[in-house]
Write a protein that holds these residues in place. Sequence first.
Motif, PDB file in Angstrom:
ATOM      1  N   LEU A 284       0.960  -1.083   0.511  1.00  0.00           N
ATOM      2  CA  LEU A 284      -0.147   0.175   0.414  1.00  0.00           C
ATOM      3  C   LEU A 284       1.120   1.148   0.029  1.00  0.00           C
ATOM      4  CD1 LEU A 284      -2.734   1.067   0.374  1.00  0.00           C
ATOM      5  CD2 LEU A 284      -2.446   0.257   3.078  1.00  0.00           C
ATOM      6  N   ARG A 285       0.629   2.293  -0.515  1.00  0.00           N
ATOM      7  CA  ARG A 285       1.480   3.298  -0.793  1.00  0.00           C
ATOM      8  C   ARG A 285       0.780   4.298   0.446  1.00  0.00           C
ATOM      9  NH1 ARG A 285       3.449   3.802  -6.421  1.00  0.00           N
ATOM     10  NH2 ARG A 285       2.063   2.950  -8.005  1.00  0.00           N
ATOM     11  N   ALA A 286       1.747   4.934   1.646  1.00  0.00           N
ATOM     12  CA  ALA A 286       1.042   5.658   1.783  1.00  0.00           C
ATOM     13  C   ALA A 286       1.136   6.457   1.309  1.00  0.00           C
ATOM     14  CB  ALA A 286       2.747   5.816   2.893  1.00  0.00           C
ATOM     15  N   PRO A 287      -0.515   7.533   1.761  1.00  0.00           N
ATOM     16  CA  PRO A 287      -0.245   9.255   0.684  1.00  0.00           C
ATOM     17  C   PRO A 287       0.483   9.858   1.599  1.00  0.00           C
ATOM     18  CG  PRO A 287      -2.384   8.093   1.970  1.00  0.00           C
ATOM     19  CD  PRO A 287      -0.951   7.059   2.217  1.00  0.00           C
ATOM     20  N   GLU A 288       1.088  10.812   1.494  1.00  0.00           N
ATOM     21  CA  GLU A 288       1.769  12.385   1.890  1.00  0.00           C
ATOM     22  C   GLU A 288       0.660  12.715   3.043  1.00  0.00           C
ATOM     23  OE1 GLU A 288       4.685  13.650   1.057  1.00  0.00           O
ATOM     24  OE2 GLU A 288       4.715  12.386  -0.817  1.00  0.00           O
ATOM     25  N   GLU A 289      -0.355  13.090   3.157  1.00  0.00           N
ATOM     26  CA  GLU A 289      -0.389  13.177   4.258  1.00  0.00           C
ATOM     27  C   GLU A 289      -0.752  12.628   5.779  1.00  0.00           C
ATOM     28  OE1 GLU A 289      -1.890  12.851   2.107  1.00  0.00           O
ATOM     29  OE2 GLU A 289      -4.270  11.883   2.116  1.00  0.00           O
ATOM     30  N   LEU A 290      -0.024  11.225   5.512  1.00  0.00           N
ATOM     31  CA  LEU A 290       0.195  10.097   6.847  1.00  0.00           C
ATOM     32  C   LEU A 290       0.984   9.571   7.143  1.00  0.00           C
ATOM     33  CD1 LEU A 290      -2.342   7.520   5.615  1.00  0.00           C
ATOM     34  CD2 LEU A 290      -2.465   9.999   7.147  1.00  0.00           C
ATOM     35  N   GLY A 291       2.639  10.392   6.179  1.00  0.00           N
ATOM     36  CA  GLY A 291       3.829  10.934   6.228  1.00  0.00           C
ATOM     37  C   GLY A 291       4.736  10.056   4.836  1.00  0.00           C
ATOM     38  N   GLY A 292       4.337   9.785   3.427  1.00  0.00           N
ATOM     39  CA  GLY A 292       4.640   9.196   3.100  1.00  0.00           C
ATOM     40  C   GLY A 292       5.844   7.965   2.731  1.00  0.00           C
TER      41      GLY A 292
ATOM     42  N   MET B 286      -6.142   5.681  10.071  1.00  0.00           N
ATOM     43  CA  MET B 286      -5.051   7.065  10.629  1.00  0.00           C
ATOM     44  C   MET B 286      -5.607   8.482   9.590  1.00  0.00           C
ATOM     45  SD  MET B 286      -1.875   4.153   9.279  1.00  0.00           S
ATOM     46  CE  MET B 286      -0.820   5.369   9.763  1.00  0.00           C
ATOM     47  N   GLU B 287      -6.614   8.239   8.662  1.00  0.00           N
ATOM     48  CA  GLU B 287      -6.804   9.745   8.014  1.00  0.00           C
ATOM     49  C   GLU B 287      -7.838  10.358   9.301  1.00  0.00           C
ATOM     50  OE1 GLU B 287      -8.043   9.097   4.243  1.00  0.00           O
ATOM     51  OE2 GLU B 287      -6.360   8.895   3.357  1.00  0.00           O
ATOM     52  N   SER B 288      -8.187   9.576  10.014  1.00  0.00           N
ATOM     53  CA  SER B 288      -8.919  10.888  11.552  1.00  0.00           C
ATOM     54  C   SER B 288      -8.027  10.405  12.360  1.00  0.00           C
ATOM     55  CB  SER B 288     -10.359   9.671  11.776  1.00  0.00           C
ATOM     56  OG  SER B 288      -9.775   8.503  12.821  1.00  0.00           O
ATOM     57  N   ILE B 289      -7.128  10.022  12.768  1.00  0.00           N
ATOM     58  CA  ILE B 289      -6.727  10.305  14.011  1.00  0.00           C
ATOM     59  C   ILE B 289      -5.773  11.590  12.965  1.00  0.00           C
ATOM     60  CG2 ILE B 289      -3.911   8.782  15.009  1.00  0.00           C
ATOM     61  CD1 ILE B 289      -5.085   6.018  14.797  1.00  0.00           C
ATOM     62  N   ASN B 290      -4.690  11.684  12.223  1.00  0.00           N
ATOM     63  CA  ASN B 290      -4.586  12.763  11.680  1.00  0.00           C
ATOM     64  C   ASN B 290      -5.007  13.866  11.641  1.00  0.00           C
ATOM     65  OD1 ASN B 290      -1.958  12.774  10.900  1.00  0.00           O
ATOM     66  ND2 ASN B 290      -2.644  13.293   8.892  1.00  0.00           N
ATOM     67  N   ALA B 291      -6.738  14.282  11.310  1.00  0.00           N
ATOM     68  CA  ALA B 291      -7.018  15.031  11.844  1.00  0.00           C
ATOM     69  C   ALA B 291      -7.441  15.782  12.925  1.00  0.00           C
ATOM     70  CB  ALA B 291      -8.564  14.303  10.829  1.00  0.00           C
ATOM     71  N   VAL B 292      -7.246  14.462  13.745  1.00  0.00           N
ATOM     72  CA  VAL B 292      -7.535  15.172  15.135  1.00  0.00           C
ATOM     73  C   VAL B 292      -5.950  15.999  15.808  1.00  0.00           C
ATOM     74  CG1 VAL B 292      -7.809  14.516  17.167  1.00  0.00           C
ATOM     75  CG2 VAL B 292      -9.704  13.001  16.563  1.00  0.00           C
TER      76      VAL B 292
END
Lengths: 527, 527
Positions: B445-453, B520-526
């Motif tokens: 799975l590619r790690a999106p930039e917003e999750l650390g790339g 992870m995105e929701s953790i990130n958002a918080v």
Amino acid sequence: MAPPSHFYTNNGAPQNGAVLPAGAGNVPPQHSCLLDPNEFRRQGHQVIDFIADYYARMDDYPVHPSVNPGFLRHQLPANAPSRPESDAFGTALRDVRDLILPGMTHWQSARHFAHFPASSSTVAALGEALTAGINVVPFTWAASPAATELEMVVVDWLGKALHLPESLMFCGGGGGTLLGTTCEAILCAIVAARDRKLADIGSGRIGDLVVYCSDQTHFAFRKAAHIAGIHRDNCREIATYRDDMFALSPTELQAAMQADVDAGLVPLFLCATVGTTQTTAVDPIRELCAVAATHGVWVHVDAAYAGSALVCPEFRHLIDGAEAVDSFSMNAHKWLLANNDCCVLWVKKPSLLIAALGTEQEYILKDAAAEGHDVVDYKDWSVTLTRRFRALKLWLVLRCYGVEGLRDHIRGHVDMAVSFEGMVKADPRFEVMATRQFALVCFRLRAPEELGGPKAANDLNRRLLEEVNATGSGPYMSSANVGGIYMLRCAIGSTLTEEQHVRAAWKVVQDRAASLLRKMESINAVA
Amino acid sequence: MAPPSHFYTNNGAPQNGAVLPAGAGNVPPQHSCLLDPNEFRRQGHQVIDFIADYYARMDDYPVHPSVNPGFLRHQLPANAPSRPESDAFGTALRDVRDLILPGMTHWQSARHFAHFPASSSTVAALGEALTAGINVVPFTWAASPAATELEMVVVDWLGKALHLPESLMFCGGGGGTLLGTTCEAILCAIVAARDRKLADIGSGRIGDLVVYCSDQTHFAFRKAAHIAGIHRDNCREIATYRDDMFALSPTELQAAMQADVDAGLVPLFLCATVGTTQTTAVDPIRELCAVAATHGVWVHVDAAYAGSALVCPEFRHLIDGAEAVDSFSMNAHKWLLANNDCCVLWVKKPSLLIAALGTEQEYILKDAAAEGHDVVDYKDWSVTLTRRFRALKLWLVLRCYGVEGLRDHIRGHVDMAVSFEGMVKADPRFEVMATRQFALVCFRLRAPEELGGPKAANDLNRRLLEEVNATGSGPYMSSANVGGIYMLRCAIGSTLTEEQHVRAAWKVVQDRAASLLRKMESINAVA
């Protein structure tokens, strides 16, 4: 002997284009067919009946076939078939019956007295079938938790049943594993001992390490030491004597070790044997361990054959002092009904095995549940990574026959050996050549003075063995050569052997001896 | 999970004094009962139905059980029973079903994609059963002539089917044997090479010998070399690169060998791999052999997994130049339907194996018929003396499925892998991480930039694998870590696997990935 049926049908061309044997009904998608439950059932019941019929017919076969090298190779095609003939499985089974079985040495024959037994039982044979059917690879705990745990349970069960010291069992801080053969077991122990020693003295000194055994020790030991990089000249085979019942002398061991130390060499490993191959000699474990301890030497006990007898308390004293050994192995496939192969290795310090043979790789899956637990990953206990689920059959044997049942089994064979020994002793033409300890009798025909006396005895007994083994319906025996003396070995231990077979075997030996003596006397008279 | 039934009946006291399970009718003398044809038939049909039922029920099991270390050990009694409970065999089978199978990793599951397969077939499973039933020990030709000859025939059959050079087969002056595992096969080859080399340079120089492999070579090689006494520091693991498809570079090999020679060391052995464990990389055999030849180095090819694919002519080019190798091994138990265990080792010069591993002892019976013939005594070709009659199942597999049938089998899995690879490529959230060559797909799975790339990708994929494998009815996959990049491995090869299972597995990966990214995105958002 008819030619194999597929000799005629295998022309390299597709027969019918089908991978499945005919008669399998509607053909499901290919991959699942290869492991189709209904097909397995159909073929499986054929195989069970085939094996049962083989056991029922066992007496009809000569123990050892009269065939010449190439007899089978020259009858089989040079290439595998391109496509299977129709009903390939049924046809193959007929070829097993008509071509292969007549060319086998029948180790399960009641008249097989040549080698230590490869004892079969219904539950162990079927345990192997179950293992093959389930077909898992329990190289780590995670790769099949139940298989690893059952193995840990049964090696302790067996260790207790054999009266081994607790220090060799999981319950006492040691542990055991199931391997294929004694040579593997010894090799693992030597590598563990070697690495421990080289860590002390420096890895450059591998050429200085010396291993010890007696001249009666099985060659598997020398082979294992050689594989592990021990110099062939550094294996001391200490001479044994008939007066000592061919046991390894602690005094001579001490002298050999001291001589090596004096020469700047490093004593590493002792292989003591409980039940040697030639005469079932038993080395004195307690005294040997005391000698070894003074030199920091690893002691392994090879009880490949006689280990099974330890299930009987009356044999327990033979391993007195075993608390001091570092490792111990026996073959449950020899005399404990566990079918080939099932060698059990116990060690006092599993950490030393793991240090020598262990590996860590990310692609070996670990299980989250195992984290923080000290799980056993058996790949780190042996040469091999891939391994079979051997614990299943050993568990079935222990559970379905029970410890008392195994004792009855061992004692039955020992009683027959006592009886055979008695028959030898009762015939003044013969002599027993080594003290019988278990179920092996070593004996020979005395050479009368007029035939050359003792000097001619070896040749006479070689001829006797040939004649005995050439008797199609007779027993199959082997020989030992100890201290220059050639003798016949009658090893009782086939599951199917009964008192009547032992009596009949002795009758054949007597008859062949009488005929041989008559023949030689008449040649003598003419000359 | 119910406690095992014999937990209650095993109190150490005799249950009924009988060794035979109840219901066996008139009790014949004990020894023969243990291998009674009728009892074998009765229990045998139970076992066949048991296994068939297991196959039929395979889909009901999670591939990997949710159990904790000790789950089985703590349920079983601490000692073997003294006497068996009544109908011990039937009760034990129920315990296998209720206690053991739920704690297994089901290698035959259609959803097992974690390890290279331990592929089962009905005929190989039953071939193992036949072998266990017949239970012979073919360590020499005389110890079971038909078993030795069938082994010689099937290793040539298989070698031809895999397009190996004739020089590795009996028909071309070489020869093969059936062992348990690749580590054993490599160990035998190393010891033969080591002894040949030390005969030239002097046995004192064992510490100077160097062995070579790539950083992708299976750890079995390093283990085998270590067991054979090669210094741990003398194993060169040559780095590989993604641009080279993780293949061993002949140029780098030459540089490494030359550096060792310059340092006064002695190049001994190269292990080339066809189909590495992590990514199925293929080392360039012809070019590597050319480098090895200039240094007098033994070349072994480990094709443990991918060797099976060589049955298809379209893969033959992968071993171009194999005429120059000294030994070659593959595991027919991995992907060729031959059930665990069945490793095939071929060597160009059997005399070198025999010189290293052979033994002569008078108590090993020779056969008069074999005198003057150059018979094969397989005990001299491997570590072990005791061995199983593995040839029977391999012969059954080749005969009952045929070479074309095996090709269909391999191609079926390769097609499914192509299909899985296509699904990965079609989803932009994922990427294929190594070129697919056989039936293994490495992806992540590619790690999106917003999750650390990319830096976060390894952790992300570790979590993904955990989540995928935690799905009870889902697939079981594993991971590789190559050049610091963590990826998931989907190894297709279970006999029961069909296209539908591959599609379902991919669906689970997609779902778990989506849920993981959301989480992870929701953790990130918080944060």
